[in-house]
Design a protein around this motif. Structure first.
Motif, PDB file in Angstrom:
ATOM      1  N   GLY A 250      34.451 -65.119 -42.608  1.00 44.29           N
ATOM      2  CA  GLY A 250      33.950 -63.770 -42.834  1.00 44.29           C
ATOM      3  C   GLY A 250      34.426 -63.179 -44.149  1.00 44.29           C
ATOM      4  N   TYR A 251      35.592 -63.614 -44.628  1.00 47.48           N
ATOM      5  CA  TYR A 251      36.082 -63.146 -45.918  1.00 47.48           C
ATOM      6  C   TYR A 251      35.245 -63.712 -47.067  1.00 47.48           C
ATOM      7  N   LYS A 252      34.772 -64.946 -46.885  1.00 47.45           N
ATOM      8  CA  LYS A 252      34.002 -65.595 -47.948  1.00 47.45           C
ATOM      9  C   LYS A 252      32.566 -65.084 -48.001  1.00 47.45           C
ATOM     10  N   ARG A 253      31.965 -64.856 -46.831  1.00 47.50           N
ATOM     11  CA  ARG A 253      30.568 -64.409 -46.795  1.00 47.50           C
ATOM     12  C   ARG A 253      30.327 -63.700 -45.462  1.00 47.50           C
ATOM     13  N   PRO A 254      29.267 -62.905 -45.361  1.00 49.78           N
ATOM     14  CA  PRO A 254      28.971 -62.241 -44.087  1.00 49.78           C
ATOM     15  C   PRO A 254      28.727 -63.249 -42.965  1.00 49.78           C
ATOM     16  N   ILE A 255      29.255 -62.935 -41.798  1.00 49.11           N
ATOM     17  CA  ILE A 255      29.106 -63.834 -40.645  1.00 49.11           C
ATOM     18  C   ILE A 255      27.747 -63.603 -39.998  1.00 49.11           C
ATOM     19  N   THR A 256      27.043 -64.679 -39.723  1.00 50.16           N
ATOM     20  CA  THR A 256      25.751 -64.619 -39.047  1.00 50.16           C
ATOM     21  C   THR A 256      25.902 -65.099 -37.609  1.00 50.16           C
ATOM     22  N   GLU A 257      24.813 -65.033 -36.865  1.00 53.67           N
ATOM     23  CA  GLU A 257      24.845 -65.453 -35.466  1.00 53.67           C
ATOM     24  C   GLU A 257      25.190 -66.925 -35.323  1.00 53.67           C
ATOM     25  N   LYS A 258      24.788 -67.723 -36.300  1.00 58.27           N
ATOM     26  CA  LYS A 258      25.060 -69.156 -36.236  1.00 58.27           C
ATOM     27  C   LYS A 258      26.542 -69.469 -36.434  1.00 58.27           C
ATOM     28  N   ASP A 259      27.271 -68.549 -37.092  1.00 52.68           N
ATOM     29  CA  ASP A 259      28.694 -68.789 -37.350  1.00 52.68           C
ATOM     30  C   ASP A 259      29.575 -68.497 -36.142  1.00 52.68           C
ATOM     31  N   VAL A 260      29.071 -67.689 -35.210  1.00 52.40           N
ATOM     32  CA  VAL A 260      29.879 -67.289 -34.062  1.00 52.40           C
ATOM     33  C   VAL A 260      30.000 -68.463 -33.100  1.00 52.40           C
ATOM     34  N   TRP A 261      31.201 -68.650 -32.566  1.00 48.98           N
ATOM     35  CA  TRP A 261      31.446 -69.759 -31.655  1.00 48.98           C
ATOM     36  C   TRP A 261      30.661 -69.606 -30.356  1.00 48.98           C
ATOM     37  N   LYS A 262      30.358 -70.731 -29.766  1.00 47.56           N
ATOM     38  CA  LYS A 262      29.742 -70.728 -28.449  1.00 47.56           C
ATOM     39  C   LYS A 262      30.818 -70.441 -27.402  1.00 47.56           C
ATOM     40  N   LEU A 263      30.426 -69.735 -26.340  1.00 47.47           N
ATOM     41  CA  LEU A 263      31.381 -69.384 -25.296  1.00 47.47           C
ATOM     42  C   LEU A 263      31.939 -70.622 -24.623  1.00 47.47           C
ATOM     43  N   ASP A 264      33.243 -70.567 -24.353  1.00 49.84           N
ATOM     44  CA  ASP A 264      33.855 -71.635 -23.568  1.00 49.84           C
ATOM     45  C   ASP A 264      33.413 -71.494 -22.109  1.00 49.84           C
ATOM     46  N   THR A 265      33.640 -72.526 -21.319  1.00 53.79           N
ATOM     47  CA  THR A 265      33.144 -72.538 -19.937  1.00 53.79           C
ATOM     48  C   THR A 265      33.720 -71.401 -19.104  1.00 53.79           C
ATOM     49  N   TRP A 266      34.965 -70.977 -19.390  1.00 60.75           N
ATOM     50  CA  TRP A 266      35.568 -69.939 -18.561  1.00 60.75           C
ATOM     51  C   TRP A 266      34.968 -68.557 -18.823  1.00 60.75           C
ATOM     52  N   ASP A 267      34.169 -68.409 -19.888  1.00 61.11           N
ATOM     53  CA  ASP A 267      33.508 -67.142 -20.167  1.00 61.11           C
ATOM     54  C   ASP A 267      31.993 -67.206 -19.939  1.00 61.11           C
ATOM     55  N   GLN A 268      31.465 -68.342 -19.579  1.00 59.08           N
ATOM     56  CA  GLN A 268      30.026 -68.471 -19.376  1.00 59.08           C
ATOM     57  C   GLN A 268      29.613 -67.831 -18.057  1.00 59.08           C
ATOM     58  N   THR A 269      28.472 -67.151 -18.091  1.00 57.48           N
ATOM     59  CA  THR A 269      28.000 -66.428 -16.912  1.00 57.48           C
ATOM     60  C   THR A 269      27.740 -67.371 -15.745  1.00 57.48           C
ATOM     61  N   GLU A 270      27.264 -68.561 -16.018  1.00 55.48           N
ATOM     62  CA  GLU A 270      26.977 -69.521 -14.943  1.00 55.48           C
ATOM     63  C   GLU A 270      28.231 -69.842 -14.138  1.00 55.48           C
ATOM     64  N   ILE A 271      29.330 -70.045 -14.834  1.00 57.56           N
ATOM     65  CA  ILE A 271      30.591 -70.356 -14.148  1.00 57.56           C
ATOM     66  C   ILE A 271      31.095 -69.124 -13.403  1.00 57.56           C
ATOM     67  N   LEU A 272      31.007 -67.958 -14.036  1.00 52.95           N
ATOM     68  CA  LEU A 272      31.515 -66.734 -13.418  1.00 52.95           C
ATOM     69  C   LEU A 272      30.735 -66.372 -12.156  1.00 52.95           C
ATOM     70  N   ILE A 273      29.405 -66.512 -12.196  1.00 47.63           N
ATOM     71  CA  ILE A 273      28.617 -66.123 -11.031  1.00 47.63           C
ATOM     72  C   ILE A 273      28.809 -67.079  -9.875  1.00 47.63           C
ATOM     73  N   HIS A 274      29.015 -68.370 -10.161  1.00 51.78           N
ATOM     74  CA  HIS A 274      29.300 -69.326  -9.086  1.00 51.78           C
ATOM     75  C   HIS A 274      30.614 -68.970  -8.397  1.00 51.78           C
ATOM     76  N   LYS A 275      31.625 -68.604  -9.190  1.00 51.19           N
ATOM     77  CA  LYS A 275      32.910 -68.223  -8.600  1.00 51.19           C
ATOM     78  C   LYS A 275      32.768 -66.939  -7.795  1.00 51.19           C
ATOM     79  N   PHE A 276      31.984 -65.982  -8.302  1.00 49.94           N
ATOM     80  CA  PHE A 276      31.778 -64.743  -7.569  1.00 49.94           C
ATOM     81  C   PHE A 276      31.037 -64.985  -6.260  1.00 49.94           C
ATOM     82  N   HIS A 277      30.050 -65.860  -6.254  1.00 50.63           N
ATOM     83  CA  HIS A 277      29.305 -66.157  -5.033  1.00 50.63           C
ATOM     84  C   HIS A 277      30.216 -66.762  -3.965  1.00 50.63           C
ATOM     85  N   ARG A 278      31.121 -67.638  -4.382  1.00 49.86           N
ATOM     86  CA  ARG A 278      32.056 -68.233  -3.416  1.00 49.86           C
ATOM     87  C   ARG A 278      32.955 -67.141  -2.812  1.00 49.86           C
TER      88      ARG A 278
END
Length: 426
Positions: A250-278
């Protein structure tokens, strides 16, 4: 008024040779301050660095391993490290102190502690060198060299203290200490100029998925990159070093959507909703199901963990004025200068811990808020797809949309606003 545990630990000798010959702000505590604040800490740093390098050699399968073309250099380093390990053990057994003058014997508690740490440190160095003869890695070796140089600086401080009064020392203890310092200096010189000829270990396969460097992260298919927080070291998590690559970009150039990291599994909605359903299935079996209890079962762990950071932060904030009060009282009572230094250091440590704990608390609260919102939105959407025709009369599309866009988001905004209010109040 003296602090009794400190008196027992340091055993200051008032109006004796050291007090008269050594001019220091710590007075009779000068020996204890130098041994504990310089030698003890320097060996403790080297011990931590060696233990981490040993862990890399033994347990980490993601570093490139080599074999040495010749092991004679390691044998010399091992011999010197072995001598530095035996010397403090020998002084412990013989109760020979370098700080005792005029032939007196015995070891103060601070000397015993320092000698044990010194022996343990050089034993870890010896183990590390032994492992390097079988499997050598390039990672972290310069950090170990820094630790050795730090120990040599402590040795220089020690020699500057004892050599001016060498005539009053026990000759055996003095020569033993000087010989050990000589071995440590020789070891440090050899280690600094040691650049072995390496060959790739036969039959070794490097795992390319991760890197030891916290600034790199796991490559995924399609050029995407996953958030490196989960695999970051403890130090990187405390100081948020894992986010440095994104900030540098971000210091070198403006950050775009492609630069942002993909969510790890512990933050993904699919994993969270499965745990909530249980958790909700277990809650539904109760006579009076409670949504808040199900949310606590699925998301409460990190929420309460953030509460621990908040309590620690508040304690550190209250500790500052209390320590300042004790500092002013010690100045009025005319306590020794070292008492003021201790209070000042504790105040600095309290501020440092408060900043780190506040950062961890804020990060936990924000994460719980986003997890809560995504879990509720997914749960509402999942439920809306399974409504019967009769149920849809009571829950039209507008009401469901309002629950998703307003109610679920309100819980997230409430938790985040509470976090911001606490931060601004502090």
């Amino acid at each position: 008024m003296a602090f009794e545990p400190l008196v027992w630990y340091c055993q200051p000798k008032q109006n004796e040779a050291w007090t008269k010959l050594v001019d220091g702000a710590f007075g009779a505590y000068t020996l204890c301050a130098i041994d504990s604040g310089v030698l003890f800490i320097s060996h403790l740093v080297l011990l931590g660095l060696c233990c981490y390098r040993i862990w890399l050699i033994k347990k980490n399968s993601k570093v490139q391993r080599f074999s040495l073309s010749s092991e004679y250099y390691c044998y010399i380093l091992g011999f010197l490290a072995g001598y530095c390990t035996v010397e403090p053990i020998l002084r412990l057994l013989m109760r020979s102190s370098i700080f005792n003058l005029n032939g007196t014997t015995g070891l103060a508690p601070y000397e015993v502690t320092s000698l044990i740490i010194e022996a343990t440190t050089w034993c870890s160095v010896l183990i590390m060198i032994g492992l390097e003869t079988k499997s050598y890695i390039r990672e972290f070796r310069w950090y170990v060299r820094f630790g050795v140089v730090y120990v040599l600086v402590g040795d220089a401080v020690l020699l500057n203290l004892i050599l001016p009064v060498k005539d009053l020392h026990n000759s055996y203890a003095l020569y033993l200490t000087i010989s050990t310092v000589f071995c440590q200096v020789f070891f440090g010189i050899l280690l600094l100029v040691y650049f072995p000829n390496l060959h790739l270990s036969p039959g070794y396969l490097l795992i390319e998925s991760d890197s030891l460097d916290d600034e790199k992260y796991e490559p995924l298919s399609g050029g995407e990159q996953i958030c490196p927080e989960r695999h970051a070291s403890i130090i990187s998590r405390i100081f948020f070093g894992w986010i440095t690559p994104l900030m540098q970009q971000g210091y070198k150039r403006p950050i775009t959507e492609k630069d942002v990291w993909k969510l790890d599994t512990w933050d993904q909605t699919e994993i969270l909703i499965h745990k909530f359903h249980r958790c909700w299935e277990k809650e539904a079996k109760r006579s009076k199901p409670w949504l808040l209890r199900a949310l606590n079962s699925s998301l409460g762990g990190r929420f309460w963990f953030g509460g621990v950071f908040k309590i620690g932060y508040d304690v550190c904030k209250f500790a500052g004025p209390m320590l300042l009060n004790h500092l002013l009282q010690s100045m009025q009572q005319g306590d020794p200068e070292w008492v003021g230094y201790i209070y000042a250091f504790l105040m600095f440590l309290g501020v440092l811990c408060a900043v780190l704990l506040e950062g961890q608390y804020m990060q936990n609260v924000w994460r719980v808020g986003f997890r809560l919102c995504s879990t509720l939105v997914a749960a509402i959407f999942h439920k809306s797809l399974r409504l019967t025709h009769e149920s849809r009369k009571n829950f039209p599309s507008g009401k469901i949309t309002n629950m998703i866009t307003a109610d679920a988001t309100a819980l997230q905004v409430w938790s985040l606003s509470d976090c911001c209010e606490n931060a601004s109040a502090n």
